[in-house]
Design an enzyme around this catalytic site. Sequence first.
Site, PDB file in Angstrom:
ATOM      1  N   ARG A 112       1.114  -1.224  -0.168  1.00 54.82           N
ATOM      2  CA  ARG A 112      -0.084  -0.212  -0.421  1.00 54.82           C
ATOM      3  C   ARG A 112       0.756   1.052  -0.283  1.00 54.82           C
ATOM      4  NH1 ARG A 112      -5.680   0.966   3.552  1.00 54.82           N
ATOM      5  NH2 ARG A 112      -6.060  -0.138   1.583  1.00 54.82           N
ATOM      6  N   HIS A 139      -7.639   0.566  -6.942  1.00 53.55           N
ATOM      7  CA  HIS A 139      -7.650  -0.175  -5.258  1.00 53.55           C
ATOM      8  C   HIS A 139      -7.930  -1.505  -5.449  1.00 53.55           C
ATOM      9  CE1 HIS A 139      -7.619  -1.387  -1.519  1.00 53.55           C
ATOM     10  NE2 HIS A 139      -8.282  -0.192  -1.043  1.00 53.55           N
ATOM     11  N   GLN A 142      -9.716  -4.294  -3.464  1.00 53.31           N
ATOM     12  CA  GLN A 142     -11.428  -3.832  -3.688  1.00 53.31           C
ATOM     13  C   GLN A 142     -12.210  -3.890  -4.259  1.00 53.31           C
ATOM     14  OE1 GLN A 142     -12.076  -1.914  -0.238  1.00 53.31           O
ATOM     15  NE2 GLN A 142     -14.434  -2.696  -0.643  1.00 53.31           N
ATOM     16  N   ASP A 234     -16.955   6.974  -1.286  1.00 51.24           N
ATOM     17  CA  ASP A 234     -15.885   6.616  -0.711  1.00 51.24           C
ATOM     18  C   ASP A 234     -16.200   7.647  -0.293  1.00 51.24           C
ATOM     19  OD1 ASP A 234     -13.259   5.844   0.448  1.00 51.24           O
ATOM     20  OD2 ASP A 234     -12.905   6.518  -1.504  1.00 51.24           O
ATOM     21  N   CYS A 274     -16.828   1.478   0.614  1.00 49.80           N
ATOM     22  CA  CYS A 274     -14.740   0.332   0.391  1.00 49.80           C
ATOM     23  C   CYS A 274     -14.912   0.586   2.314  1.00 49.80           C
ATOM     24  CB  CYS A 274     -13.687   1.086   0.184  1.00 49.80           C
ATOM     25  SG  CYS A 274     -13.794   2.681   0.239  1.00 49.80           S
ATOM     26  N   ARG A 302     -13.264  -9.431   0.914  1.00 50.82           N
ATOM     27  CA  ARG A 302     -11.704  -9.228   0.982  1.00 50.82           C
ATOM     28  C   ARG A 302     -10.577 -10.485   0.677  1.00 50.82           C
ATOM     29  NH1 ARG A 302      -9.948  -3.488   0.996  1.00 50.82           N
ATOM     30  NH2 ARG A 302      -8.316  -4.733   0.118  1.00 50.82           N
TER      31      ARG A 302
HETATM   32  N1  NVA Z   1      -9.909   6.751  -1.204  1.00 50.74           N
HETATM   33  C1  NVA Z   1      -9.634   5.725   0.017  1.00 50.74           C
HETATM   34  C2  NVA Z   1     -10.059   4.283   0.558  1.00 50.74           C
HETATM   35  C3  NVA Z   1      -9.444   4.115   1.402  1.00 50.74           C
HETATM   36  C4  NVA Z   1      -9.661   2.666   1.539  1.00 50.74           C
HETATM   37  C5  NVA Z   1      -8.320   6.346   0.052  1.00 50.74           C
HETATM   38  O1  NVA Z   1      -7.374   6.050  -0.828  1.00 50.74           O
HETATM   39  O2  NVA Z   1      -8.035   7.192   1.040  1.00 50.74           O
HETATM   40  N1   CP Z   2     -11.347  -0.044   1.992  1.00 45.91           N
HETATM   41  C1   CP Z   2     -10.540  -0.309   2.654  1.00 45.91           C
HETATM   42  O1   CP Z   2      -8.709  -0.438   2.209  1.00 45.91           O
HETATM   43  O2   CP Z   2      -9.509  -0.549   3.938  1.00 45.91           O
HETATM   44  P1   CP Z   2      -8.615  -0.453   4.827  1.00 45.91           P
HETATM   45  O3   CP Z   2      -7.757   1.229   4.386  1.00 45.91           O
HETATM   46  O4   CP Z   2      -9.455   0.257   6.227  1.00 45.91           O
HETATM   47  O5   CP Z   2      -7.168  -1.334   4.174  1.00 45.91           O
END
Ligand code: NVA
Ligand code: CP
Length: 318
Positions: A112, A139, A142, A234, A274, A302
């Site tokens: 990540r 993502h 997801q 989101d 998500c 997931r």
């Molecule tokens: N769009 C959000 C998704 C979190 C799972 C982010 O990137 O923070």
């Molecule tokens: N949806 C998702 O990726 O959640 P987290 O940021 O908690 O991993």
Amino acid sequence: MITFPPDYLSVDDLTAAQLIGLLDLADELKAERASHHAEGTSAVRDDLAGRTVAMIFEKPSTRTRVSFQVAVTELGGDPLPLSSAELQLGRGETIGDTGAVLGRYVHAIVVRTFGQERIVALAQAADVPVVNALTDLEHPCQALADLQAFREAHGSFEGRTLTYVGDGNNVANSLLLAGAKVGLSVRVAHPEGYAPDTTVVARAEQLAADTGAQIVVTTDPVAAVAGADAVYADVWASMGQEGEAEERAALFAPFQVTSELMSHAADGAIFLHCLPAHREEEVTAEVIDGPTSRVFDQAENRLHVQKALLATLLRRDG
Ligand code: NVA
Ligand code: CP
């Protein structure tokens, strides 16, 4: 048959058949796990026996971190979660060197991070499969869980529509590509200036031309939700955009998913998110905690889709 790619950095790395194959396997793994739990027997398999999966997090995570850790454990492997702060990465070692070194120790790397170029650089340097656990651009894990949840609710993709309301971010980009691939129409309603990535939209339109899906990108949330089978929200400010939260809150207010907005969707429409969610910002508590919400199915999925993905990427027969 098209060979499964070495890495999963973008939804676009997989063909439609490979995506559907992963969803089918995820459904099987979900059912198998449920029956083990019902019988009180061990759900641990041996797909990853003797293999270690490193997981690098340069941003916070609840679902991704825990679901990947449990997925690796339940596939019989050893998960190794690492935050960038505890790696030399946090002190300036390059992402490429980090990938090259980890690739000598472990059998796969889940990452990540921020820019997509970082995960691409890591994947180029590492001799083992690399999985995108969220970047600023995509993502893709997801999106697999979202497709699984959508199919569980509606049984099919073709002729159906998912509408994403809000920021044209990583989640929106992966949904556009995933929907276009499997024949699910995707509409994105965003405030002016917050459209999804233009290259991703062009690619989704190109893919959709083959599958019959429709791709719509608009600034009108009501028109976008009209007749949709799923409405997706989101956060308005993603990780790394915390400084813009206040300015975005004002601009995004007309894009809140409310019961009134949901009333324009098709009968039987579901609400997806998500997570993490901010109630009374991008979605009202009434919607996310209401009967149409499938957000915890998505979160659960997931685990199942990532098991399917890792088992496939690390399949011993190649
Ligand atoms: N769009 C959000 C998704 C979190 C799972 C982010 O990137 O923070
Ligand atoms: N949806 C998702 O990726 O959640 P987290 O940021 O908690 O991993």
